[in-house]
Design an enzyme around this catalytic site. Structure first.
Site, short mmCIF file in Angstrom:
data_model
loop_
_atom_site.label_atom_id
_atom_site.label_comp_id
_atom_site.label_asym_id
_atom_site.label_seq_id
_atom_site.Cartn_x
_atom_site.Cartn_y
_atom_site.Cartn_z
N PRO A 2 0.82 -1.21 0.00
CA PRO A 2 0.00 0.00 0.00
C PRO A 2 0.86 1.27 0.00
O PRO A 2 1.92 1.31 0.63
CB PRO A 2 -0.79 -0.11 1.30
CG PRO A 2 -0.77 -1.56 1.64
CD PRO A 2 0.54 -2.08 1.14
N GLU A 3 0.41 2.28 -0.74
CA GLU A 3 1.14 3.55 -0.76
C GLU A 3 0.57 4.47 0.32
O GLU A 3 -0.37 4.13 1.03
CB GLU A 3 1.08 4.14 -2.17
CG GLU A 3 1.60 3.13 -3.21
CD GLU A 3 2.02 3.71 -4.54
OE1 GLU A 3 2.36 4.91 -4.59
OE2 GLU A 3 2.02 2.96 -5.53
N LYS A 52 4.40 5.41 4.82
CA LYS A 52 3.81 4.08 4.90
C LYS A 52 3.79 3.53 6.32
O LYS A 52 3.51 2.35 6.53
CB LYS A 52 4.57 3.14 3.97
CG LYS A 52 4.54 3.59 2.50
CD LYS A 52 5.29 2.65 1.59
CE LYS A 52 5.29 3.15 0.16
NZ LYS A 52 5.96 2.22 -0.78
N ARG A 156 14.11 9.53 10.46
CA ARG A 156 14.75 8.87 9.32
C ARG A 156 13.90 8.92 8.06
O ARG A 156 14.36 8.54 6.98
CB ARG A 156 15.06 7.41 9.67
CG ARG A 156 16.01 7.21 10.83
CD ARG A 156 16.59 5.81 10.83
NE ARG A 156 15.57 4.79 10.99
CZ ARG A 156 15.24 4.21 12.15
NH1 ARG A 156 15.86 4.60 13.26
NH2 ARG A 156 14.32 3.28 12.21
N ASN A 197 5.26 2.61 -6.18
CA ASN A 197 5.53 2.38 -7.59
C ASN A 197 4.53 3.06 -8.51
O ASN A 197 4.89 3.53 -9.59
CB ASN A 197 5.55 0.87 -7.87
CG ASN A 197 6.35 0.54 -9.11
OD1 ASN A 197 7.29 1.23 -9.45
ND2 ASN A 197 5.97 -0.53 -9.79
N ARG A 299 11.84 -2.60 -8.67
CA ARG A 299 10.44 -2.63 -9.10
C ARG A 299 10.36 -2.22 -10.57
O ARG A 299 11.21 -1.48 -11.08
CB ARG A 299 9.59 -1.66 -8.25
CG ARG A 299 9.58 -1.94 -6.76
CD ARG A 299 8.79 -3.18 -6.40
NE ARG A 299 7.39 -3.05 -6.77
CZ ARG A 299 6.48 -2.44 -6.02
NH1 ARG A 299 6.83 -1.85 -4.88
NH2 ARG A 299 5.22 -2.39 -6.42
#
Length: 313
Positions: A2-3, A52, A156, A197, A299
């Site tokens: 999932p984005e 995410k 981060r 992606n 990807r």
């Protein structure tokens, strides 16, 4: 995987379902029993997303808050059940339907007769409130952290287009200082959080940038435009529950809605929803050239070789 828009939708859904309630937490699968025990009996105070990553806060009363950190990874999914009278029931509110790529929320009786359904599959964590329940299956990370540990983790991460306090200049500086390909940088969550992606392919196409272009060769103006577009596209994704990047897709959504899992979308739907993603070998919407693919950052990346000119050496 999932984005970012999905995780923001899930955070909003969990907050709408459970905020202010004392929750019962359990691990039907058994792999998170010690973590669930820390959360059980605490008051759920809300959830947020950063890219995410999802962070849900629980107030145990006399102690510092417990913060649940979840990263869904490739296979994780949240699913929901709620009473028909709940304000977020699908016939009243589209939020749960839009929140994620799992099954449709189950609507079970009314508030007085709400009964939590039997777990489906290996449920790592179950959260139960007065009129609703949320199940988590298959995450790559599920842990209870302190506020200090959350701060270290978030430091981060790159700026998130869906967070109003994100600094786009940090994104621009990270890209402009790198020789790595822009198509790789957009997938690096320390550069920009929440882009996956699909958004990578669509953002690069919409701004006519070849995925192999070194970051330091993309102009500040282009990156400013790309960031602004990401803000809009991810917000649309959160609202709709799916990614649609073409004007035609927004105008021609079928009555039953778009396919939730993008990799399962048929070609006809991909042609409406996206410019490049999942359209390998199909005509470009702008110029008719065939959409090309290659592997970048592990990807498949999609682009038009005519609209997105390869960088000169």
């Amino acid at each position: 995987m999932p984005e970012g828009h999905v995780i923001h939708g899930i955070a909003a859904a969990l907050t709408g379902l459970l905020r202010g309630q004392v929750v019962h937490a359990s691990s039907p699968q058994g792999r998170f029993s010690s973590g669930a025990a820390l959360l059980d009996g605490c008051t759920f105070t809300g959830a947020i997303a950063h890219g995410k990553h999802l962070f849900a806060s629980f107030d145990p009363g006399a102690q510092a808050p417990h913060i649940l950190h979840v990263h869904l990874g490739l296979y994780g999914v949240w699913s929901f059940a709620l009473a028909a009278e709940h304000p977020l029931a699908p016939h009243r509110n589209p939020l749960l339907t839009a929140a994620g790529e799992g099954k449709q929320p189950q609507v079970i009786g009314d508030a007085a007769r709400f009964a939590v359904p039997a777990p489906r599959g290996a449920v790592r964590l179950r959260l139960v409130g007065k009129q609703a329940a949320a199940d988590l299956n298959g995450p790559s990370r599920c842990e209870v952290l302190t506020a200090a540990e959350v701060d270290v983790l978030r430091a981060r991460l790159g700026p998130d287009p869906l967070l109003g306090d994100s600094d786009p200049d940090a994104f621009i500086q990270a890209v402009r200082s790198s020789r790595r390909a822009i198509g790789e940088l957009l997938m690096d969550q320390s550069v920009i959080s929440g882009v996956g992606n699909i958004y990578r392919a669509e953002l690069l196409f919409r701004h006519r940038i070849h995925p192999a272009t070194p970051g330091q060769r993309v102009s500040v103006r282009k990156l400013q435009q790309l960031w602004s577009d990401a803000v809009v596209l991810l917000a649309d994704g959160k609202r709709l529950g799916v990614i649609v990047t073409t004007d035609e897709g927004h105008l021609n959504e079928p009555p039953t809605g778009w396919t939730k899992l993008a990799e399962r979308a048929p070609n006809e739907e991909a042609d409406l929803r996206w410019y490049a993603y999942r359209r390998s070998g199909r005509p470009c919407h702008r110029c008719g050239n065939l959409i090309a693919t290659s592997i970048l950052a592990s990807r498949t990346v999609f682009w038009c070789s005519r609209c997105q000119r390869a960088p000169s050496h």
